[in-house]
Design an enzyme around this catalytic site. Structure first.
Site, PDB file in Angstrom:
ATOM      1  N   LYS A   1       0.850  -1.206   0.000  1.00 31.90           N
ATOM      2  CA  LYS A   1       0.000   0.000   0.000  1.00 31.90           C
ATOM      3  C   LYS A   1       0.882   1.252   0.000  1.00 31.90           C
ATOM      4  O   LYS A   1       2.088   1.170   0.236  1.00 31.90           O
ATOM      5  CB  LYS A   1      -0.911  -0.024   1.218  1.00 31.90           C
ATOM      6  CG  LYS A   1      -0.175   0.057   2.542  1.00 31.90           C
ATOM      7  CD  LYS A   1      -1.122  -0.246   3.700  1.00 31.90           C
ATOM      8  CE  LYS A   1      -0.406  -0.143   5.021  1.00 31.90           C
ATOM      9  NZ  LYS A   1      -1.219  -0.677   6.131  1.00 31.90           N
TER      10      LYS A   1
ATOM     11  N   TYR B   1      18.349  28.859   9.400  1.00 31.33           N
ATOM     12  CA  TYR B   1      17.215  29.692   9.822  1.00 31.33           C
ATOM     13  C   TYR B   1      17.096  29.703  11.337  1.00 31.33           C
ATOM     14  O   TYR B   1      17.210  28.658  11.984  1.00 31.33           O
ATOM     15  CB  TYR B   1      15.908  29.170   9.214  1.00 31.33           C
ATOM     16  CG  TYR B   1      15.793  29.471   7.741  1.00 31.33           C
ATOM     17  CD1 TYR B   1      15.721  30.790   7.279  1.00 31.33           C
ATOM     18  CD2 TYR B   1      15.776  28.444   6.804  1.00 31.33           C
ATOM     19  CE1 TYR B   1      15.627  31.061   5.926  1.00 31.33           C
ATOM     20  CE2 TYR B   1      15.673  28.707   5.449  1.00 31.33           C
ATOM     21  CZ  TYR B   1      15.602  30.031   5.009  1.00 31.33           C
ATOM     22  OH  TYR B   1      15.510  30.304   3.679  1.00 31.33           O
TER      23      TYR B   1
END
Ligand SMILES: *Cc1c(COP(=O)(O)O)cnc(C)c1O
Length: 374
Positions: free
Chosen positions: A35, A257
């Site tokens: 899946k 950042y």
């Protein structure tokens, strides 16, 4: 030149892991669960490595169609069954076996026009409370299905919510066994976690079919209690890139950042071309393991969209600075196996980022090119 990031699917490792799961499965047949596009690997890319399975289990009709297009004629099981009545037409056309977990699906079957009766797996809710018939409703659902000309063989299945320990399996198993007592048909209970936690007693659960997922992809369902190596599993995916810059920091310099990492002393760092837009977890903090030239080191600061900073101190300590050298173009392994054979289990990266291997392998972004290796 395209960005150097690249994912590799290891066919021989998939085959090895399938073999491992077969050894834990006793006399049962093995579904390879593919899946979510084979847990992010790509159905087409895992097919060769897993074609030794007895069947494939998945949710998406589109993926079932792709397996038939690859030439797979064996069993395919839809783990959530039909989502709407029309899906049953494709089940007839592609010869798909499907789970029946609710009354609506029985209604649709009773109205379905088909020449060929369907093989169905009646799902018992043994305590997870996600899908399936409550124990006291199993018998009436079975009786209803059994009366339908659209239905051929009826098998019985359930799914465990805490199969990482044998103690988590027992109560649900007891519910399943009592709800299905004296109903005929094949049984399917175990996922990877149940198979591995009961591997010393491969026939402890009365499985005719087991459903192996995550273990096929080389991730341990109970990490960090057991590592993938403890279970004898091999990584089926490598996510690799290269350094695209090197920075020499002075004490007090900050990285990325928010300046989330501050250099405690002079140090050399590398910038690798992999970020959250590649599916790498943005929450992976400073310290998350990574390999540079096959040497284990750590992430520094915040993960950017397209880049991440890595500590090069361990490479200097190993004397790689002179001689073999490292820098621009050096190999960076985010998870999987480096060229020198050193492995970084996806589970360790997942744990550092507060998630599980399942999520990381499913999240690799479409912009990352894939290839196959033996
Ligand atoms: C995903 C899934 C599996 C496989 O689970 P793993 O933990 O990956 O082994 C088995 N059964 C069902 C119903 C599933 O949805």
């Amino acid at each position: 030149m395209p960005r150097p990031i690249h994912a590799t699917v290891h066919t021989a490792s998939l085959t090895h892991n399938l073999q491992r799961m077969r050894m834990t499965a006793g006399d049962a047949k093995v579904w390879a669960v593919v899946k979510a596009n084979a847990y992010g690997h790509g159905v087409e890319r895992v097919f060769d490595g897993l074609r030794g399975a007895d069947g494939f289990a998945l949710l998406d009709l589109n993926e079932a169609q792709r397996l038939r297009d690859l030439g797979w004629r064996g069993p395919i099981l839809l783990l959530e069954g039909a989502f709407e009545p029309r899906d049953l037409e494709l089940c007839s056309r592609l010869d798909l076996w499907h789970v029946v977990h609710g009354d609506e699906q029985i209604d649709w079957l009773s109205a379905h026009k088909t020449q060929v009766p369907h093989r169905v797996f009646l799902k018992v809710n043994s305590g997870m409370n996600r899908l399936g018939f409550a124990p006291h409703r199993v018998r009436s659902a079975w009786t209803r299905l059994n009366a339908l000309p659209q239905v051929d063989e009826i098998s019985l299945m359930t799914h465990f919510s805490e199969a990482e320990q044998a103690a988590g399996i027992t109560p649900q198993e007891a519910v399943f066994v009592s709800a299905t007592a004296d109903l005929p048909g094949e049984r399917s209970l175990s996922n990877s976690a149940a198979l591995l936690s009961l591997q010393a007693q491969p026939n402890a659960l009365k499985n005719d079919w087991v459903r192996a997922g995550i273990a096929l992809y080389g991730s341990s369902p109970d990490h960090p209690v057991h590592s993938s190596a403890d279970w004898g599993l091999l990584p089926s995916m490598t996510l690799a890139t290269q350094l695209v810059a090197v920075q020499d920091l002075r004490a007090g310099d900050r990285v990325g950042y928010g300046g989330a990492f501050t250099a405690p002393s002079a140090m050399r760092i590398g910038i690798a071309a992999c970020g959250y837009a590649d599916g790498y977890p943005r929450h992976a903090p400073t310290g998350t393991p990574v390999l540079v030239q096959g040497v284990r080191t750590r992430l520094l600061g915040r993960v950017s969209m397209d880049m991440v900073a890595v500590d090069l101190t361990p490479l200097e300590a190993q004397g790689l600075a002179n001689g073999s050298g490292f820098g621009f173009g050096s190999e960076v392994t985010m998870w999987g196996v480096a060229t020198n054979g050193v492995a970084l289990p996806i589970d360790e990266v997942a744990q550092a980022a507060g998630t599980v291997g399942y999520e990381l392998m499913c999240a690799v972004a479409p912009r990352v090119p894939f290839s196959l290796s033996k």
